[in-house]
Enzyme design. Structure first.
Site, PDB file in Angstrom:
ATOM      1  N   ARG A 137      38.131 -37.612   0.878  1.00  0.00           N
ATOM      2  CA  ARG A 137      38.213 -36.999   1.977  1.00  0.00           C
ATOM      3  C   ARG A 137      39.476 -36.355   2.204  1.00  0.00           C
ATOM      4  NH1 ARG A 137      35.033 -40.203   5.832  1.00  0.00           N
ATOM      5  NH2 ARG A 137      35.863 -39.324   7.230  1.00  0.00           N
ATOM      6  N   GLU A 186      33.734 -24.095  -6.580  1.00  0.00           N
ATOM      7  CA  GLU A 186      34.426 -25.242  -5.817  1.00  0.00           C
ATOM      8  C   GLU A 186      35.510 -25.803  -6.884  1.00  0.00           C
ATOM      9  OE1 GLU A 186      31.933 -27.505  -2.942  1.00  0.00           O
ATOM     10  OE2 GLU A 186      31.237 -27.740  -4.928  1.00  0.00           O
ATOM     11  N   HIS A 206      20.679  -3.998  -5.462  1.00  0.00           N
ATOM     12  CA  HIS A 206      21.190  -3.557  -4.187  1.00  0.00           C
ATOM     13  C   HIS A 206      22.684  -3.875  -4.493  1.00  0.00           C
ATOM     14  CE1 HIS A 206      17.271  -2.601  -3.643  1.00  0.00           C
ATOM     15  NE2 HIS A 206      16.741  -3.345  -4.050  1.00  0.00           N
ATOM     16  N   LYS A 257      28.972 -23.652  -7.163  1.00  0.00           N
ATOM     17  CA  LYS A 257      29.408 -25.471  -7.638  1.00  0.00           C
ATOM     18  C   LYS A 257      30.865 -25.110  -8.590  1.00  0.00           C
ATOM     19  CE  LYS A 257      28.556 -28.354  -6.541  1.00  0.00           C
ATOM     20  NZ  LYS A 257      28.290 -28.545  -5.672  1.00  0.00           N
ATOM     21  N   TRP A 301      43.684 -34.688   5.319  1.00  0.00           N
ATOM     22  CA  TRP A 301      43.604 -32.535   5.185  1.00  0.00           C
ATOM     23  C   TRP A 301      44.272 -32.313   5.903  1.00  0.00           C
ATOM     24  CZ3 TRP A 301      40.333 -29.098   7.164  1.00  0.00           C
ATOM     25  CH2 TRP A 301      40.049 -27.740   6.740  1.00  0.00           C
ATOM     26  N   GLU A 335      23.502 -22.649  -5.923  1.00  0.00           N
ATOM     27  CA  GLU A 335      24.076 -24.200  -6.100  1.00  0.00           C
ATOM     28  C   GLU A 335      24.918 -24.138  -7.021  1.00  0.00           C
ATOM     29  OE1 GLU A 335      24.886 -26.022  -3.888  1.00  0.00           O
ATOM     30  OE2 GLU A 335      25.282 -28.134  -5.445  1.00  0.00           O
ATOM     31  N   ASN A 384      42.266 -39.179  12.897  1.00  0.00           N
ATOM     32  CA  ASN A 384      41.220 -38.106  11.723  1.00  0.00           C
ATOM     33  C   ASN A 384      40.364 -37.462  12.954  1.00  0.00           C
ATOM     34  OD1 ASN A 384      38.986 -37.345  10.006  1.00  0.00           O
ATOM     35  ND2 ASN A 384      38.034 -38.303  10.237  1.00  0.00           N
ATOM     36  N   GLY A 385      39.941 -35.785  12.619  1.00  0.00           N
ATOM     37  CA  GLY A 385      40.049 -35.155  14.079  1.00  0.00           C
ATOM     38  C   GLY A 385      40.841 -33.834  14.398  1.00  0.00           C
ATOM     39  N   CYS A 395      40.077 -36.251   6.282  1.00  0.00           N
ATOM     40  CA  CYS A 395      41.573 -37.164   6.505  1.00  0.00           C
ATOM     41  C   CYS A 395      40.290 -38.585   6.467  1.00  0.00           C
ATOM     42  CB  CYS A 395      42.033 -37.438   7.405  1.00  0.00           C
ATOM     43  SG  CYS A 395      42.577 -35.016   8.238  1.00  0.00           S
ATOM     44  N   LYS A 424      35.631 -33.684   1.332  1.00  0.00           N
ATOM     45  CA  LYS A 424      34.382 -34.352   0.589  1.00  0.00           C
ATOM     46  C   LYS A 424      33.546 -34.112   2.402  1.00  0.00           C
ATOM     47  CE  LYS A 424      31.090 -36.294  -1.981  1.00  0.00           C
ATOM     48  NZ  LYS A 424      30.390 -35.447  -2.275  1.00  0.00           N
TER      49      LYS A 424
HETATM   50  C1  G6P Z   1      32.038 -30.295   1.574  1.00  0.00           C
HETATM   51  C2  G6P Z   1      31.293 -31.253   0.953  1.00  0.00           C
HETATM   52  C3  G6P Z   1      30.711 -29.891   0.168  1.00  0.00           C
HETATM   53  C4  G6P Z   1      28.793 -30.461   1.310  1.00  0.00           C
HETATM   54  C5  G6P Z   1      29.635 -30.367   2.628  1.00  0.00           C
HETATM   55  C6  G6P Z   1      28.061 -30.685   3.442  1.00  0.00           C
HETATM   56  O1  G6P Z   1      32.349 -28.550   2.065  1.00  0.00           O
HETATM   57  O2  G6P Z   1      32.578 -30.602  -0.125  1.00  0.00           O
HETATM   58  O3  G6P Z   1      29.588 -31.380  -1.195  1.00  0.00           O
HETATM   59  O4  G6P Z   1      27.740 -29.997   0.663  1.00  0.00           O
HETATM   60  O5  G6P Z   1      30.412 -30.303   3.165  1.00  0.00           O
HETATM   61  O6  G6P Z   1      28.632 -31.738   3.924  1.00  0.00           O
HETATM   62  P1  G6P Z   1      27.643 -33.464   4.189  1.00  0.00           P
HETATM   63  O7  G6P Z   1      28.226 -34.219   4.170  1.00  0.00           O
HETATM   64  O8  G6P Z   1      26.758 -32.412   5.768  1.00  0.00           O
HETATM   65  O9  G6P Z   1      26.545 -32.774   3.383  1.00  0.00           O
END
Ligand code: G6P
Length: 612
Positions: free
Chosen positions: A27, A492, A508, A489, A74, A485, A100-101, A2, A607
């Site tokens: 956000r 996501e 396995h 990616k 969000w 990772e 926000n929260g 948010c 994010k």
């Molecule tokens: C969210 C974002 C990710 C990020 C994660 C941790 O899920 O979409 O890209 O890696 O949060 O966020 P931070 O700001 O703690 O690295």
């Protein structure tokens, strides 16, 4: 999670707030809204969808106002729709709120308000809070500030809020606990936002509100108190952020821009810290901690998402170089597990935003148990960077694409510098290795640049996999976290199901999935596990899997076996993740673009995850 923007001053509030919301759209972006107050009263406009949809909704309306609040959401409580979007009116329509929260005890408060005759339009916890404030205001006949203060004393949960009162034009009341809130201080004008990006166009003077603080802005200026009603001196800081850093700069997407920024962001991260010629690593933020770290009995990395993957790389680095026992924990698991923390343990949070609720709570828990807590954060002034005993900023610059790219390589760069410096202090690496590592590190930005020059080649490979339904990513050692990772990616931003595994572990389970339709990405660079990875590739090829391999420059053997090979420059084995991740970022990006996905704002994600 948010985005909040609010303004009071002499400018037109609506365009300023909408522009700010667009900057914060990373956000949350399932709905957006704005509340404006002028001579005609308090009006709210809100809409499911992006800020652009809200903009279209209000395009033909006359919205003259110099005070307003805006929000990009969000969803937590209630599906994303027009009604659940913020701002929310109070029942009597006197107040409007953005939040926000999460208000955890909203249900109990709601029941008591319903008994008093309050009716609710939305399913949100936020509407409960604004009605709670209005109820207190009515019963006690007090100011908005006082009502907010009393309400927040009863509230359990996390919040950053801004409240506008139709009966007090020219005033905004804001508060925070657990969710970020920045106040921009201009000349006879004030801004509120979840981060500084909507503000820097107008002023670089900001105040970061602390937890349990309430800020009131009006024509008398800015006044901050805590929830106990004690005055606080606003600490005004200058943000060092330029506008161009938060714009796309000619790229189609922020994510692509951020991938291409990596030679610079990695160099920025090492600037002033690594001096290969003089064989020095200087981590200013850890000046007094490296020697203690060298004596650490155990290091625990706590993080979420991509940052957790950086932590896994850190585990290999610290164990290999500094011979320290390392654990890497999902912050959300760590905080609820009554973890064992002993003297001599270091808890290190890794977080791009520095605001992730679980990571923050994990740190607070560790601190309460007496641990030394360190932070590796990107956002200067963020909550994590403020509660840690010491830390290192990654200096990657603002990362706006939701999928993390340059923040990951910057985190790994910092962790590598920390591990090398600790190993040197501990005497677990010799001078030759130390010097060689520094020279190899200094060369990384230029090697990343070489990989980026292969973007077209990677795009051509991506075209052939656009319609794949699944993907497996495999790597060993330091490249295992990179495989995770790479899978994250792709998942996501393209919504393709993807799994990352240690290459040996494939036998396995995941091997059962392999057939001619299964693309498998191997990280098969020339390192100590090369031969073993080659055997794993053979196992996949024997089952007709389609293999894309990331290989070292000059590789012959793997190239003969696989369907596609992407060559990358050589470097010291422990630095490999900084290179091997880059082609995987590009692969995900191009596949997602070809599938028509919104790569910067993938569905359901946010994010900065400020709720647990
Ligand atoms: C969210 C974002 C990710 C990020 C994660 C941790 O899920 O979409 O890209 O890696 O949060 O966020 P931070 O700001 O703690 O690295």
């Amino acid at each position: 999670m948010c985005g909040i923007v609010a303004y009071v001053g002499n400018r037109e509030a609506a365009p300023l707030i909408l522009k700010g919301l667009k900057r914060l759209e990373y956000r949350g972006y399932d709905s957006a809204g704005i509340a404006l107050l002028n001579g005609d009263g308090l009006k709210i406009y809100k809409k499911k969808g992006k800020v652009a949809d809200l903009e279209a909704l209000i395009a033909d309306k006359v919205l003259h106002a110099t005070i307003g609040i805006g929000h990009t959401r969000w969803a937590t409580h209630g599906e994303p729709n027009d009604v659940n979007a913020h701002p929310h009116y109070s029942f009597g329509k006197r107040l409007a709120i953005i939040h926000n929260g999460i208000i955890e005890n909203y249900s109990t408060i709601k029941q008591s308000l319903i008994k008093k005759g309050y009716e609710f339009q939305s399913q949100t916890d936020t509407e409960v809070l604004v009605n709670f404030i209005e109820d207190i205001q009515k019963n006690k006949n007090c100011s908005t500030e006082e009502a907010v203060r009393l309400a927040l004393q009863e509230v359990v949960g996390a919040y950053a809020i801004v409240v506008m009162d139709a009966e007090t034009p020219g005033q905004l009341v804001a508060a925070r606990k657990g969710s970020p809130l920045v106040i921009g201080v201009g000349e006879n004008e004030f801004f509120f936002a979840s981060d500084a990006t909507p503000i820097i166009e107008y002023t670089k003077d900001v105040v970061y509100l602390n937890d349990y603080e309430i800020a009131v802005v009006n024509d008398e200026g800015l006044n901050i108190k805590n929830l106990e009603n004690q005055e606080k001196d606003p600490f005004i800081q200058t943000v060092e952020l330029e506008l161009e850093a938060i714009e796309k700069g000619g790229y189609d997407h922020f994510m692509l821009k951020e991938i291409f920024e990596q030679p610079r962001s990695i160099a920025d991260c090492m600037r002033g810290r690594l001096n290969a010629d003089e064989a020095l690593i200087l981590l200013g933020g850890l000046r007094n901690h490296i020697d203690k770290l060298a004596k650490a009995k155990r290091i625990v990395f706590v993080a979420c998402g991509t940052s957790w993957h950086a932590g896994l790389v850190g585990e290999y680095l610290f164990e290999e170089l500094a011979r320290i026992n390392v654990e890497v924990e999902y912050a959300s698991e760590f905080r609820y597990r009554n973890p064992i923390i002993k003297e001599g343990d270091f808890i290190i949070a890794i977080s791009q935003s520095g605001e992730t609720a679980d990571t923050l709570a994990a740190l607070e828990l560790a601190k309460s148990k007496g641990a030394v807590i360190l932070g590796v954060c990107n956002v200067v002034g963020s909550s994590i960077s403020r509660i840690t005993d010491a830390g290192v900023y990654t200096h990657a610059g603002p990362e706006i694409g939701v999928a993390s790219t340059k923040a990951f390589t910057a985190q790994v760069t910092v962790l590598t510098l920390m591990a090398i410096a600790t190993a040197k202090a501990k005497g677990t690496i010799n001078e030759d290795t130390f010097r060689r590592l520094l020279f190899e590190m200094a060369a990384i930005p230029q090697k990343v640049e070489q990989i980026l020059q292969k973007a077209e080649e990677i795009k051509d490979i991506s075209k052939l996999f656009t319609f794949a339904s699944n993907f497996i990513f495999l790597g060993r050692g330091l490249n295992f976290p990179v495989a995770l990772e790479g899978a994250l990616k792709l998942k996501e931003i393209s919504y393709i199901h993807a799994e990352g595994y240690p290459a040996a572990e494939m036998k396995h389970g995941p091997i059962a999935l392999i057939d001619e339709d299964m693309p498998v990405v191997f990280i098969a660079t020339k390192d100590s596990s090369y031969e073993k990875v080659v055997s794993n590739i053979q196992e996949v090829k024997a089952r007709k899997g389609r293999v894309i391999a990331i290989v070292s420059e000059g590789d012959v053997d793997v190239k003969k076996m696989v369907d596609f090979a992407i060559e990358i420059p050589n470097t010291h084995e422990i630095l490999m993740p900084l290179l091997t991740v880059v082609p995987l970022q590009l692969l995900s990006y191009y596949i997602a673009v070809m599938r028509g996905r919104n790569v910067d704002q993938p569905r359901n994600l946010a994010k900065s995850v400020t709720v647990e």
